[in-house]
Motif scaffolding. Structure first.
Motif, PDB file in Angstrom:
ATOM      1  N   VAL A 266       0.838  -1.206   0.000  1.00  0.00           N
ATOM      2  CA  VAL A 266       0.000   0.000   0.000  1.00  0.00           C
ATOM      3  C   VAL A 266       0.867   1.248   0.000  1.00  0.00           C
ATOM      4  O   VAL A 266       0.637   2.192  -0.753  1.00  0.00           O
ATOM      5  CB  VAL A 266      -0.954  -0.001   1.220  1.00  0.00           C
ATOM      6  N   SER A 270       2.680   3.771  -4.058  1.00  0.00           N
ATOM      7  CA  SER A 270       2.385   5.176  -4.367  1.00  0.00           C
ATOM      8  C   SER A 270       3.594   5.860  -5.002  1.00  0.00           C
ATOM      9  O   SER A 270       3.447   6.760  -5.824  1.00  0.00           O
ATOM     10  CB  SER A 270       1.997   5.911  -3.092  1.00  0.00           C
ATOM     11  N   VAL A 271       4.783   5.444  -4.625  1.00  0.00           N
ATOM     12  CA  VAL A 271       5.984   6.047  -5.219  1.00  0.00           C
ATOM     13  C   VAL A 271       6.673   5.070  -6.160  1.00  0.00           C
ATOM     14  O   VAL A 271       7.618   5.427  -6.856  1.00  0.00           O
ATOM     15  CB  VAL A 271       6.982   6.505  -4.122  1.00  0.00           C
ATOM     16  N   PRO A 273       5.019   2.465  -8.517  1.00  0.00           N
ATOM     17  CA  PRO A 273       3.813   1.764  -8.981  1.00  0.00           C
ATOM     18  C   PRO A 273       4.081   0.414  -9.646  1.00  0.00           C
ATOM     19  O   PRO A 273       3.186  -0.413  -9.744  1.00  0.00           O
ATOM     20  CB  PRO A 273       3.203   2.743 -10.001  1.00  0.00           C
TER      21      PRO A 273
ATOM     22  N   SER B 228       3.793  13.190  -2.654  1.00  0.00           N
ATOM     23  CA  SER B 228       4.275  11.963  -3.283  1.00  0.00           C
ATOM     24  C   SER B 228       3.980  12.006  -4.780  1.00  0.00           C
ATOM     25  O   SER B 228       4.763  11.471  -5.585  1.00  0.00           O
ATOM     26  CB  SER B 228       3.688  10.708  -2.637  1.00  0.00           C
ATOM     27  N   TYR B 232       7.008  11.829  -7.601  1.00  0.00           N
ATOM     28  CA  TYR B 232       6.935  10.833  -8.670  1.00  0.00           C
ATOM     29  C   TYR B 232       6.919  11.516 -10.031  1.00  0.00           C
ATOM     30  O   TYR B 232       7.571  11.059 -10.975  1.00  0.00           O
ATOM     31  CB  TYR B 232       5.699   9.965  -8.468  1.00  0.00           C
ATOM     32  N   SER B 293      -1.041   7.526  -9.231  1.00  0.00           N
ATOM     33  CA  SER B 293      -0.292   6.707  -8.275  1.00  0.00           C
ATOM     34  C   SER B 293      -0.922   6.698  -6.889  1.00  0.00           C
ATOM     35  O   SER B 293      -0.643   5.818  -6.086  1.00  0.00           O
ATOM     36  CB  SER B 293       1.160   7.182  -8.192  1.00  0.00           C
ATOM     37  N   GLU B 296      -4.620   3.812  -6.041  1.00  0.00           N
ATOM     38  CA  GLU B 296      -4.659   2.465  -5.464  1.00  0.00           C
ATOM     39  C   GLU B 296      -4.505   2.466  -3.949  1.00  0.00           C
ATOM     40  O   GLU B 296      -5.299   1.831  -3.236  1.00  0.00           O
ATOM     41  CB  GLU B 296      -3.597   1.583  -6.106  1.00  0.00           C
ATOM     42  N   PRO B 297      -3.488   3.138  -3.389  1.00  0.00           N
ATOM     43  CA  PRO B 297      -3.382   3.099  -1.930  1.00  0.00           C
ATOM     44  C   PRO B 297      -4.596   3.709  -1.221  1.00  0.00           C
ATOM     45  O   PRO B 297      -5.013   3.199  -0.181  1.00  0.00           O
ATOM     46  CB  PRO B 297      -2.109   3.901  -1.616  1.00  0.00           C
TER      47      PRO B 297
END
Lengths: 344, 379
Positions: A266, A270-271, A273, B228, B232, B293, B296-297
């Motif tokens: 999780v 995020s950083v 993918p 974040s 990215y 990005s 999903e989390p």
């Protein structure tokens, strides 16, 4: 007052109470205030409770694990799979009661019957000293795992856990020494941190390992109620449940591994993918065999993948990994520390 | 922000309005007077304020109708020359960022909390808060008492809250610290059977409202949010255009102007120097990947929280999810998160009308509703 106004008033009251707890250094509420908070148990009370627990559990587990000769089942005996009620003789004329007893097949103990606490954690930075572990273009596994462990210790201590590292500098340690340290300090959890190396360089992912190979709902509920708020940690209970501990250990290790794996995915996706979920697996890692508490080994990144290696070179990414591990540990600890059952 | 998804009628919540600010200040604040002014006109009436202390932006809403937002940056001139040029001892907000070559620039909050181990960052937080209070007219010469409610990340620990409290000694007369998503929920009267997802810069905070003060089980904090995305995006652009000279400030601005999730409606082209020459760069793909990005989390955390709710209320909560916070404004994000609810039978996610001020408005609502007796305890 109308209902919404009453609700607001209550929320404000609780917000003020929480703030006052912080100011006065008292524990803040973790559960609903409607349930009474546990009072500390005296040693005598603990002993009495332990006796009660053993008096209930030991016979139940004894009969669950022992298998008697097959016999016709009575109305409440183990005719159906899954019954955990003690075997009873069928009462047929001339039968030897002992030979007619039916004992159900042994089953793993439901770990929910013993709500325990997680207080002390051993974090093991993999490799070290002469053992570099995997080596990238500029980074070595041993330095990365130590960096991650130091960050993780800082984060866990902020969350009020007691943390022991198997090493705090670049030194050589055997697997036995690592496990012995965890056992000696009486850790409740053991986490070994590693960086992976995969033959397929394009692949990048995380994987977590744990050591691997009373179903009567009334009995489960009764035991759980009686065991509530036992005040014992995993480490303290372990010697007393020696015979049935192995299943317990493996179950908890599996749960712990699942929490860590989920948290890593999780947070890191995020950083990163492209990170793959390589799953929770079992493996006969020696360091996991000789530890006496739930123990896992987490491969938190892949040094064989160039992009991963570049990420690992960044302090912020390593901070993300450590934070993910801390959150996974906290999530597991929350589950273990729960003293209430939603259904009761 | 990209206008690919304008706020839908019926999806907006909240009713705060604000006019252009009359304040000059440091020249960077966006703010003004709220339509609903509370108490605060009398000389000795306390000034109630709600403060959203954010990693990227900090906002304040006051009972005298004032509302302001600034960037959470503080800068001190690096030397005498800089001090002479800048004509100030300290710069705050956009002014500090614009003068970053001449100042020791601090962004004192990391993931919504004061950075550890730095006295300068502690001082910077205090500077930000004092500035916000000054903007709304607090702590003026006649000694008007100030009561403040500050929102922090949902999973902020006691030590973090205590640190914040210590940083504010002498700045306010009474202080209440609550979780940011709870403040949002309170301000929107979403107190029962709802979930607030507050997507900021440093953290995304979740809070399930069950009609009682949220406990740890009801809340989550993810270290995945606007920052974040920026990191990215910077990385992706550097990969595609290795010679482009770009900074995190630039990518942040591009994200805020053009960020999107889902199918692009148009190409996104920006200008950045390559070897000193301004060059057009197509960053459509990179921008989409970076913004997506977080989906999903955030979705996984939603799907983790929802089944833990009492079963008879799960459907209600699923259909009462509120999206707030500056980073929630990314076009297409709300729809993508709503799509993520399908495994649980679908749901409805609404965006707040005023994501910049919903946190501070909620804090102000708490401050106004708290009786004097409660504030006396918190003094």
């Amino acid at each position: 007052m109308s209902h919404p106004a009453q609700l607001k008033r209550r929320l404000l009251r609780e917000a003020v109470a929480e703030n006052l707890s912080t100011i006065e250094g008292r524990p803040t509420r973790r559960r609903l205030a409607s349930k009474p908070q546990p009072q500390p148990w005296s040693p005598l009370a603990r002993l009495a409770l332990l006796g009660l627990v053993l008096a209930m559990l030991v016979p139940a587990v004894y009969f669950l694990l022992r298998r008697g000769p097959a016999a016709q089942a009575g109305p409440r005996t183990a005719a159906t799979p899954g019954s955990a009620v003690l075997g009873r003789p069928t009462g047929a004329p001339g039968e030897d009661p002992a030979s007619q007893l039916v004992f159900p097949a042994p089953r793993p103990m439901d770990t929910r019957v013993i709500p325990l606490e997680v207080r002390r954690i051993t974090v093991d930075p993999g490799h070290g000293g002469k053992d570099q572990g995997t080596v990238g273009r500029g980074l070595t596994e041993k330095e990365l795992t130590l960096d991650l462990a130091l960050r993780l210790r800082r984060m866990l201590e902020k969350r009020s856990f007691e943390v022991h590292l198997t090493r705090e500098r670049d030194e050589t340690l055997s697997l036995r020494q690592r496990a012995e340290l965890a056992n000696r300090v009486g850790s409740d959890l053991f986490l070994s941190i590693h960086i992976n190396w995969l033959s397929t360089r394009q692949v990048r992912g995380v994987e977590t390992y744990y050591l691997g190979p009373t179903e009567d709902p009334e009995l489960t509920d009764l035991a759980r109620r009686e065991n509530r708020q036992s005040g014992y940690s995993l480490a303290e209970m372990r010697p007393l449940l020696e015979d049935i501990y192995t299943d317990f250990l493996q179950q908890e290790s599996h749960r712990f591994a699942s929490r860590i794996q989920r948290s890593l995915l999780v947070s890191l996706r995020s950083v990163n993918p492209k990170l793959r979920n390589r799953g929770v697996k079992t493996a006969p890692f020696v360091v996991l065999v000789s530890t006496e508490m739930p123990a896992i080994l987490a491969e938190v990144s892949c040094l064989s993948n160039r992009e991963e290696e570049e990420l690992l070179g960044r302090p912020l990414y390593r901070e993300h990994i450590a934070e993910a591990l801390a959150q996974g540990i906290q999530a597991y600890a929350k589950e273990v520390n729960q003293t209430e059952d939603k259904g009761t | 922000m990209s206008d690919q998804e304008a706020p839908q009628a019926g999806t907006d919540l909240g009713n705060s309005q604000h006019k252009d600010a009359p304040e000059a200040g440091t020249g960077d604040e966006k703010g003004g007077a709220t339509a609903a002014a509370g108490r605060g006109g009398s000389r000795r009436e306390p000034l109630n304020v709600g403060i959203d202390l954010g990693t990227s932006h900090s906002a304040v809403s006051a009972s005298n109708g004032q509302q302001h937002v600034i960037e959470s940056y503080v800068g001190w001139p690096v030397d005498m020359v800089a001090r002479k040029v800048l004509k100030k001892e300290v710069l705050i907000g956009t002014e500090a960022v614009d003068s970053r070559t001449m100042v020791d620039l601090h962004r004192p909050l990391e993931r919504g909390l004061i950075k550890e181990g730095s006295e300068k960052d502690l001082t910077a937080v205090r500077v930000i808060l004092e500035h916000l209070l000054k903007l709304v007219g607090g702590k003026d010469a006649d000694g008007t008492p100030v009561r403040a409610v500050i929102g922090v990340p949902a999973e902020a620990m006691r030590v973090n809250k205590q640190q914040l409290r210590n940083a504010l000694v002498g700045t306010v007369d009474a202080l209440m610290i609550v979780s940011e998503p709870f403040a949002v929920a309170y301000g929107l009267d979403a107190l029962l059977h709802s979930m607030v997802i507050d997507i900021g810069a440093g953290t995304t905070d979740f809070c399930v409202m069950r009609g009682h003060f949220p406990t740890e089980e009801d809340q989550r904090t993810l270290p995945v949010a606007g920052d974040s995305i920026d990191e990215y995006l910077l990385k992706l652009i550097n990969q595609t255009y290795p010679d482009a000279q770009i900074s995190v400030f630039m990518v942040r601005e591009w994200k805020e102007q053009h960020g999107f999730v889902g199918k692009p409606q148009q190409k996104v082209e920006v200008v950045a120097p390559i070897d000193g020459r301004p060059t057009k760069l197509d960053i459509t793909r990179e921008l989409r990947a970076a913004c997506e990005s977080v989906v999903e989390p955030i979705t996984e955390t939603m799907l983790d929280l929802l089944p833990r709710i009492d079963p008879e209320f799960q459907e209600k909560v699923r259909n009462s999810i509120i999206l707030s916070g500056g980073s929630s404004q990314i076009a297409g994000l709300r729809a993508a998160l709503q799509e993520g609810l399908k495994p649980l039978g679908g749901g409805k996610i609404k965006s707040v009308k005023n994501p910049i001020f919903d946190g501070s408005d909620g804090g102000l609502a708490l401050a106004l509703d708290a009786p004097d007796s409660d504030w006396d305890k918190l003094s």
